[in-house]
Design a protein around this motif. Structure first.
Motif, PDB file in Angstrom:
ATOM      1  N   ASN A 487       0.843  -1.193   0.000  1.00 47.20           N
ATOM      2  CA  ASN A 487       0.000   0.000   0.000  1.00 47.20           C
ATOM      3  C   ASN A 487       0.884   1.252   0.000  1.00 47.20           C
ATOM      4  N   THR A 488       0.609   2.157  -0.919  1.00 40.63           N
ATOM      5  CA  THR A 488       1.452   3.362  -1.042  1.00 40.63           C
ATOM      6  C   THR A 488       1.341   4.277   0.171  1.00 40.63           C
ATOM      7  N   LYS A 489       0.299   4.113   1.016  1.00 41.90           N
ATOM      8  CA  LYS A 489       0.159   4.951   2.200  1.00 41.90           C
ATOM      9  C   LYS A 489       0.847   4.332   3.402  1.00 41.90           C
ATOM     10  N   PHE A 490       1.556   3.232   3.176  1.00 36.71           N
ATOM     11  CA  PHE A 490       2.244   2.514   4.250  1.00 36.71           C
ATOM     12  C   PHE A 490       3.612   2.099   3.727  1.00 36.71           C
ATOM     13  N   SER A 491       4.645   2.340   4.530  1.00 35.76           N
ATOM     14  CA  SER A 491       5.994   1.974   4.095  1.00 35.76           C
ATOM     15  C   SER A 491       6.839   1.564   5.281  1.00 35.76           C
ATOM     16  N   PHE A 492       7.907   0.829   4.974  1.00 33.41           N
ATOM     17  CA  PHE A 492       8.867   0.408   6.012  1.00 33.41           C
ATOM     18  C   PHE A 492      10.248   0.295   5.366  1.00 33.41           C
ATOM     19  N   ASN A 502      12.175   1.265  10.409  1.00 38.92           N
ATOM     20  CA  ASN A 502      11.309   2.443  10.341  1.00 38.92           C
ATOM     21  C   ASN A 502       9.985   2.082   9.693  1.00 38.92           C
ATOM     22  N   ILE A 503       8.876   2.532  10.309  1.00 40.63           N
ATOM     23  CA  ILE A 503       7.540   2.299   9.763  1.00 40.63           C
ATOM     24  C   ILE A 503       6.807   3.636   9.694  1.00 40.63           C
ATOM     25  N   SER A 504       6.239   3.919   8.546  1.00 41.52           N
ATOM     26  CA  SER A 504       5.441   5.152   8.408  1.00 41.52           C
ATOM     27  C   SER A 504       4.115   4.802   7.761  1.00 41.52           C
ATOM     28  N   ALA A 505       3.058   5.501   8.159  1.00 40.65           N
ATOM     29  CA  ALA A 505       1.728   5.259   7.621  1.00 40.65           C
ATOM     30  C   ALA A 505       0.940   6.558   7.646  1.00 40.65           C
ATOM     31  N   SER A 506      -0.058   6.652   6.807  1.00 41.01           N
ATOM     32  CA  SER A 506      -0.877   7.855   6.731  1.00 41.01           C
ATOM     33  C   SER A 506      -1.811   7.978   7.922  1.00 41.01           C
ATOM     34  N   THR A 507      -1.984   6.858   8.663  1.00 41.49           N
ATOM     35  CA  THR A 507      -2.772   6.883   9.900  1.00 41.49           C
ATOM     36  C   THR A 507      -1.910   6.368  11.044  1.00 41.49           C
ATOM     37  N   LYS A 508      -2.361   6.590  12.256  1.00 45.91           N
ATOM     38  CA  LYS A 508      -1.589   6.230  13.439  1.00 45.91           C
ATOM     39  C   LYS A 508      -1.403   4.724  13.545  1.00 45.91           C
ATOM     40  N   GLY A 531       8.674   6.194  15.615  1.00 47.50           N
ATOM     41  CA  GLY A 531       8.413   5.574  14.320  1.00 47.50           C
ATOM     42  C   GLY A 531       9.299   4.378  14.024  1.00 47.50           C
ATOM     43  N   LYS A 532       9.930   3.810  15.059  1.00 43.38           N
ATOM     44  CA  LYS A 532      10.881   2.726  14.837  1.00 43.38           C
ATOM     45  C   LYS A 532      10.570   1.506  15.711  1.00 43.38           C
ATOM     46  N   VAL A 533      10.974   0.319  15.188  1.00 41.88           N
ATOM     47  CA  VAL A 533      10.916  -0.931  15.946  1.00 41.88           C
ATOM     48  C   VAL A 533      12.342  -1.384  16.195  1.00 41.88           C
ATOM     49  N   ASP A 534      12.682  -1.650  17.447  1.00 43.83           N
ATOM     50  CA  ASP A 534      14.033  -2.083  17.795  1.00 43.83           C
ATOM     51  C   ASP A 534      14.168  -3.590  17.557  1.00 43.83           C
ATOM     52  N   GLY A 552      -8.434  -0.121  13.147  1.00 48.48           N
ATOM     53  CA  GLY A 552      -8.388  -1.582  13.153  1.00 48.48           C
ATOM     54  C   GLY A 552      -7.782  -2.220  11.924  1.00 48.48           C
ATOM     55  N   LYS A 553      -7.410  -1.445  10.932  1.00 47.23           N
ATOM     56  CA  LYS A 553      -6.810  -2.026   9.739  1.00 47.23           C
ATOM     57  C   LYS A 553      -5.438  -2.610  10.071  1.00 47.23           C
ATOM     58  N   LYS A 554      -5.143  -3.799   9.492  1.00 45.38           N
ATOM     59  CA  LYS A 554      -3.861  -4.448   9.734  1.00 45.38           C
ATOM     60  C   LYS A 554      -3.004  -4.437   8.474  1.00 45.38           C
ATOM     61  N   GLU A 555      -1.741  -4.274   8.682  1.00 43.24           N
ATOM     62  CA  GLU A 555      -0.759  -4.421   7.609  1.00 43.24           C
ATOM     63  C   GLU A 555       0.302  -5.406   8.086  1.00 43.24           C
ATOM     64  N   SER A 556       0.619  -6.418   7.262  1.00 40.26           N
ATOM     65  CA  SER A 556       1.651  -7.395   7.596  1.00 40.26           C
ATOM     66  C   SER A 556       2.656  -7.471   6.464  1.00 40.26           C
ATOM     67  N   PHE A 557       3.911  -7.666   6.832  1.00 52.10           N
ATOM     68  CA  PHE A 557       4.958  -7.727   5.822  1.00 52.10           C
ATOM     69  C   PHE A 557       6.142  -8.506   6.371  1.00 52.10           C
ATOM     70  N   LYS A 558       7.003  -8.958   5.444  1.00 58.03           N
ATOM     71  CA  LYS A 558       8.188  -9.741   5.808  1.00 58.03           C
ATOM     72  C   LYS A 558       9.417  -8.852   5.825  1.00 58.03           C
ATOM     73  N   VAL A 559      10.270  -9.119   6.808  1.00 62.14           N
ATOM     74  CA  VAL A 559      11.526  -8.376   6.922  1.00 62.14           C
ATOM     75  C   VAL A 559      12.652  -9.364   7.186  1.00 62.14           C
ATOM     76  N   VAL A 560      13.753  -9.153   6.541  1.00 55.35           N
ATOM     77  CA  VAL A 560      14.946  -9.967   6.772  1.00 55.35           C
ATOM     78  C   VAL A 560      15.840  -9.249   7.759  1.00 55.35           C
ATOM     79  N   LYS A 561      16.177  -9.925   8.866  1.00 56.38           N
ATOM     80  CA  LYS A 561      17.082  -9.366   9.872  1.00 56.38           C
ATOM     81  C   LYS A 561      18.475  -9.942   9.656  1.00 56.38           C
ATOM     82  N   LYS A 562      19.430  -9.039   9.482  1.00 53.74           N
ATOM     83  CA  LYS A 562      20.821  -9.481   9.323  1.00 53.74           C
ATOM     84  C   LYS A 562      21.519  -9.595  10.659  1.00 53.74           C
TER      85      LYS A 562
END
Length: 562
Positions: A487-492, A502-508, A531-534, A552-562
């Motif tokens: 979604n273009t209104k959500f990024s990481f 870093n996570i940013s979204a158009s809503t809280k 705006g960050k997850v440790d 209540g909207k959910k966004e899920s995504f995959k992240v690779v941790k090095k």
């Protein structure tokens, strides 16, 4: 002294009888002149093996065929009216208490050719009246007529060999006389003797073991339809002990299909079954048997190394869900090497049933430390890997030591695929696993689908079926079935991440949760901080980030941790 090699480095066995006497008898055969014989005195004779009747079959009072339980013996008139065919025996198994048909073809010497049978059940060399069966007769003069009837095998008869006497006589007055097995008085007819084998014949085999017992422990098969290796370092002229259960059918085999196998009782004093390459045996009582292997039925052979195996039971039903696809450990029984001097490759099959699913990773158990895993997926080609259809890079999530064997720690690694792979219903896939670990744990007791396959310099580059299964389970958590937050209104960012995401979204962003590839929740703050997850304290691997946005909207995504 031989060296047993537990870890498979490559591809992965009576008193005297009385002479018969009778009053003078006159033949009533209308074609022949009356014959009178003098009565014989009662003489005490030395024991002899079966009387030999003397009859006359030259005028057509004869037996031309006996058909009974696989015996099909066509003959002509025997000398002196007696034919010894005890070298002929039944090929159909005869059981005590059962009744079997008999057919006797007779000649045309007399319109009343009577057929009788005796079986010497008590083995006293005498055909007693209690051992008599009257079959029947023909009442017309014609050649090639057959008398049919039934022979009941006496109840309680022990397994073994017995003599059967078949008699035809032109004697209408004595149609069912049970005393005529040794008759010489009537004069016209013929007698033939045969051997009957009642019950299964006692098996023969080899109970010699110049190399003793190996291994020392008694093997207990896991009756799940899989082949269990008792030992992969067996010698000839040697035996292994195996626990067996009454009523269960066991198949004993050796890796060399020309070797002679004998199954003996626990004491090694009786043969229970024998054969070449493979022997099936069903015990009648719980206990222990000996499994011998020899070069041949001559009971020879010395130190040729081979495998002794046993199989029993039926395979479990095929798995239906992704989480059902696993092969449990058998206490670090063995293993197949990765790579090495033979450039060995290892693969397993995944026989998908009526429901497809998505696979996100694998948890193999390997010997030694691993820093890398990669996976190749193949189609199925007649029970072996076929065309390559996909590849995945493995990302190690975690590892745990499951035990030690052969000088190595065995470790269960949780390995994520760099991207999931979909398995289609009713399709068999093959998965090749490559790693810098030493070996992949294997088992002969547990089985999923077909046996493992291997490919090395000794197979000329061809995949070959083994006799074990490699230990693993699939990672199938539904938490991993997510999108990539496009979604273009959500990024990481960044991805991959080292410390902070870093996570940013158009809503809280109300909350954040982090799960690993196995679906376990990680100890990460549920709130964004600036705006960050440790993620700095998380182990390298693939993680699923789930955010709950305002409303209540959910966004899920995959992240690779090095």
């Amino acid at each position: 002294m031989r060296k047993k090699l537990p870890l498979l480095l490559m591809a992965i066995m009576p008193l005297a009888s009385f002479a018969q006497s009778a009053q003078s008898k006159v033949s009533v055969h209308p074609k022949k002149q009356a014959v009178t014989k003098q009565a014989k005195p009662h003489l005490l004779a030395a024991p002899v093996a079966y009387c030999t009747p003397a009859l006359d079959c030259t005028d057509g009072d004869l037996i031309s065929n006996v058909t009974f339980a696989g015996i099909n013996n066509t003959t002509t008139c025997s000398p002196a009216g007696y034919g010894d065919y005890t070298s002929v025996s039944n090929t159909t198994t005869l059981l005590a208490g059962e009744t079997y048909p008999i057919a006797v073809t007779v000649g045309d010497g007399w319109p009343n050719e009577n057929v009788s049978v005796w079986i010497d059940y008590n083995k006293n060399d005498i055909f007693d009246a209690s051992e008599f069966t009257y079959v029947g007769n023909v009442n017309t003069v014609s050649s090639g007529l057959t008398v049919t009837g039934n022979i009941p095998i006496a109840t309680g008869t022990a397994n073994g060999s017995y003599r059967m006497r078949v008699r035809v006589a032109a004697d209408g007055a004595n149609a069912d006389d049970n005393t005529l097995a040794c008759d010489e008085e009537q004069g016209y007819g013929e007698t033939e003797d045969y051997t009957l084998i009642i019950g299964a014949p006692a098996p023969t085999g080899c109970l010699t073991a110049t190399n003793g017992q190996y291994p020392a422990a008694t093997f207990t098969p896991n009756c799940n339809g899989a082949v269990g290796n008792i030992t992969t370092a067996a010698w000839l002229n040697e035996y292994s002990k195996v626990n067996v259960i009454a009523g269960t059918t066991y198949t004993f085999s050796t890796s060399v299909n020309t070797y002679f196998i004998t199954i003996g009782n626990e004491a090694g004093t009786a043969v229970l079954a024998s054969g070449t390459g493979s022997v099936t045996y069903t015990p009648t009582a719980n206990g222990v048997v000996r499994f011998y292997s020899h070069l041949s039925s001559n009971c020879d052979g010395t130190s040729s190394s081979h495998t002794r195996s046993v199989k029993c039971g039926t395979p479990p039903p095929p798995p239906t869900a992704c989480t059902d696809f696993k092969t449990p450990s058998n206490n670090r029984e063995n293993g197949g090497f990765f790579g090495g001097d033979t450039a060995q490759r290892l693969a397993i099959d995944i026989p998908v049933g009526s429901t497809g699913f998505t696979v996100h990773g694998m948890e193999p158990i390997v010997a030694g430390d691993a820093t890398s895993f990669s996976f190749k997926f193949y189609s199925n080609n007649a029970g072996l890997p076929g065309a390559e259809i996909a590849t995945r890079t493995g990302i190690i999530q975690s590892s745990v030591v499951t035990g030690t064997a052969f000088g190595y720690d065995f470790k269960k690694y949780t390995v994520a695929f760099d991207s999931p792979i979909d398995f289609t219903a009713n399709t068999t896939y093959w998965v090749e696993v490559t790693s810098d670990a030493v070996a992949w744990e294997s088992t002969t007791v547990n089985r999923l689908g077909s046996p493992d396959v291997f490919n090395n310099s000794g197979t000329s580059g061809a995949w070959v079926a083994g006799t074990t299964d490699y230990v693993f389970n699939l990672a199938c958590s539904s938490l991993l079935a997510v999108g990539d937050a496009s979604n273009t209104k959500f990024s990481f960012y960044p991805n991959p991440v080292v410390d902070y995401l870093n996570i940013s979204a158009s809503t809280k962003v109300e909350s954040v949760t982090v799960h690993n590839i196995a679906g376990q929740k990680m100890p990460v703050s549920a709130k964004l901080v600036n705006g960050k997850v440790d993620m700095s304290r998380l182990a390298p691997g693939i993680y699923i980030i789930t955010t709950v946005l305002e409303g209540g909207k959910k966004e899920s995504f995959k992240v690779v941790k090095k």
